[in-house]
Design a protein around this motif. Structure first.
Motif, mmCIF file in Angstrom:
data_model
loop_
_atom_site.group_PDB
_atom_site.id
_atom_site.type_symbol
_atom_site.label_atom_id
_atom_site.label_comp_id
_atom_site.label_asym_id
_atom_site.label_seq_id
_atom_site.Cartn_x
_atom_site.Cartn_y
_atom_site.Cartn_z
ATOM 1 N N MET A 173 0.755 13.804 -28.833
ATOM 2 C CA MET A 173 -0.163 13.164 -29.890
ATOM 3 C C MET A 173 -1.079 14.460 -30.077
ATOM 4 O O MET A 173 -1.614 14.764 -29.453
ATOM 5 C CB MET A 173 -0.875 12.054 -28.959
ATOM 6 C CG MET A 173 -1.995 11.394 -30.002
ATOM 7 S SD MET A 173 -3.000 10.152 -29.241
ATOM 8 C CE MET A 173 -1.716 8.961 -28.898
ATOM 9 N N ARG A 174 -1.245 14.330 -31.425
ATOM 10 C CA ARG A 174 -2.337 15.383 -32.033
ATOM 11 C C ARG A 174 -3.563 14.567 -32.504
ATOM 12 O O ARG A 174 -3.502 13.715 -33.020
ATOM 13 C CB ARG A 174 -1.675 16.323 -33.226
ATOM 14 C CG ARG A 174 -0.635 16.949 -32.608
ATOM 15 C CD ARG A 174 0.100 17.832 -33.966
ATOM 16 N NE ARG A 174 1.214 18.583 -33.403
ATOM 17 C CZ ARG A 174 2.193 18.532 -33.954
ATOM 18 N NH1 ARG A 174 2.375 18.049 -35.368
ATOM 19 N NH2 ARG A 174 3.319 19.486 -33.666
ATOM 20 N N PHE A 175 -4.637 15.236 -31.950
ATOM 21 C CA PHE A 175 -5.963 14.592 -32.461
ATOM 22 C C PHE A 175 -6.066 15.770 -33.972
ATOM 23 O O PHE A 175 -5.737 16.842 -33.652
ATOM 24 C CB PHE A 175 -7.164 14.916 -31.583
ATOM 25 C CG PHE A 175 -6.653 13.966 -30.143
ATOM 26 C CD1 PHE A 175 -6.844 14.442 -28.900
ATOM 27 C CD2 PHE A 175 -6.163 12.603 -30.314
ATOM 28 C CE1 PHE A 175 -6.588 13.580 -27.672
ATOM 29 C CE2 PHE A 175 -6.148 11.823 -29.068
ATOM 30 C CZ PHE A 175 -6.225 12.408 -28.009
ATOM 31 N N ALA A 192 8.742 16.888 -24.270
ATOM 32 C CA ALA A 192 7.821 18.191 -24.016
ATOM 33 C C ALA A 192 6.868 17.702 -22.969
ATOM 34 O O ALA A 192 6.552 18.313 -21.920
ATOM 35 C CB ALA A 192 7.363 18.864 -25.248
ATOM 36 N N ALA A 193 6.019 16.545 -23.375
ATOM 37 C CA ALA A 193 5.006 15.896 -22.701
ATOM 38 C C ALA A 193 5.376 15.600 -21.154
ATOM 39 O O ALA A 193 4.803 15.850 -20.379
ATOM 40 C CB ALA A 193 4.129 14.969 -23.295
ATOM 41 N N ALA A 194 6.606 14.868 -21.245
ATOM 42 C CA ALA A 194 7.178 14.493 -20.011
ATOM 43 C C ALA A 194 7.662 15.649 -19.027
ATOM 44 O O ALA A 194 7.459 15.711 -17.733
ATOM 45 C CB ALA A 194 8.232 13.443 -20.006
ATOM 46 N N ALA A 239 -2.162 13.215 -17.996
ATOM 47 C CA ALA A 239 -2.161 13.003 -19.399
ATOM 48 C C ALA A 239 -2.041 14.416 -20.120
ATOM 49 O O ALA A 239 -2.583 15.222 -19.690
ATOM 50 C CB ALA A 239 -3.565 12.156 -19.907
ATOM 51 N N VAL A 240 -1.103 14.244 -21.029
ATOM 52 C CA VAL A 240 -0.755 15.445 -21.677
ATOM 53 C C VAL A 240 -0.846 15.391 -23.079
ATOM 54 O O VAL A 240 -0.285 14.333 -23.832
ATOM 55 C CB VAL A 240 0.552 16.187 -21.494
ATOM 56 C CG1 VAL A 240 1.042 17.591 -22.209
ATOM 57 C CG2 VAL A 240 0.788 16.410 -20.029
ATOM 58 N N GLY A 289 -7.230 26.850 -32.670
ATOM 59 C CA GLY A 289 -5.983 26.108 -33.526
ATOM 60 C C GLY A 289 -5.343 24.991 -32.728
ATOM 61 O O GLY A 289 -6.233 24.199 -32.217
ATOM 62 N N THR A 290 -4.218 25.444 -32.221
ATOM 63 C CA THR A 290 -3.410 24.281 -31.566
ATOM 64 C C THR A 290 -3.478 24.639 -30.125
ATOM 65 O O THR A 290 -3.297 25.860 -29.651
ATOM 66 C CB THR A 290 -1.926 23.850 -31.722
ATOM 67 O OG1 THR A 290 -2.029 23.873 -33.416
ATOM 68 C CG2 THR A 290 -1.348 23.045 -31.098
ATOM 69 N N GLU A 291 -3.785 23.658 -29.173
ATOM 70 C CA GLU A 291 -3.833 23.691 -27.788
ATOM 71 C C GLU A 291 -3.274 22.554 -27.103
ATOM 72 O O GLU A 291 -3.380 21.408 -27.573
ATOM 73 C CB GLU A 291 -5.117 23.956 -27.149
ATOM 74 C CG GLU A 291 -6.337 23.128 -27.472
ATOM 75 C CD GLU A 291 -7.791 23.517 -27.012
ATOM 76 O OE1 GLU A 291 -7.867 24.665 -26.578
ATOM 77 O OE2 GLU A 291 -8.800 22.784 -26.936
ATOM 78 N N THR A 292 -2.901 22.713 -26.079
ATOM 79 C CA THR A 292 -2.406 21.557 -25.104
ATOM 80 C C THR A 292 -3.374 21.354 -24.044
ATOM 81 O O THR A 292 -4.006 22.008 -23.329
ATOM 82 C CB THR A 292 -1.194 21.791 -24.406
ATOM 83 O OG1 THR A 292 -0.056 22.081 -25.286
ATOM 84 C CG2 THR A 292 -0.598 20.842 -23.645
#
Length: 91
Positions: free
Chosen positions: A1-3, A18-20, A39-40, A52-55
């Motif tokens: 999920m992207r916020f 990928a999250a799993a 939670a990822v 930018g994009t981060e996990t």
């Protein structure tokens, strides 16, 4: 999920896989029990000051304070080495 993105609700299959995978790696690296919740989420920040994009990874282990880890990488591009480094630096 992207916020930070509009029009997206559900995770695409590749993102869910990928999250799993990241959750399994986090559980193994931190030696977490099965009842720990992980939670990822991938976050895309539109602010130019953001990286930018981060996990972002949240670890909720019963009886402990929630721990948050950030990796400056998109979820699909997150390597096991970068994940291990992020978990070791934050502890």
């Amino acid at each position: 999920m992207r916020f930070g993105l509009f029009g997206r609700g559900k995770r695409e299959a590749g993102e869910a896989d990928a999250a799993a995978s990241v959750k399994r790696q986090v559980r193994a690296l931190l030696e977490l029990p099965e009842n720990a919740v992980i939670a990822v989420n991938e976050i895309l920040c539109a602010d130019p000051a953001c990286p930018g994009t981060e996990t972002v990874i949240l670890v909720m282990n019963p009886g402990e304070k929630t721990r948050a880890y950030k990796v400056q990488s998109a979820l699909a591009e997150l390597t096991p080495e970068a994940l291990a480094l992020a978990l070791s630096v934050a502890d």
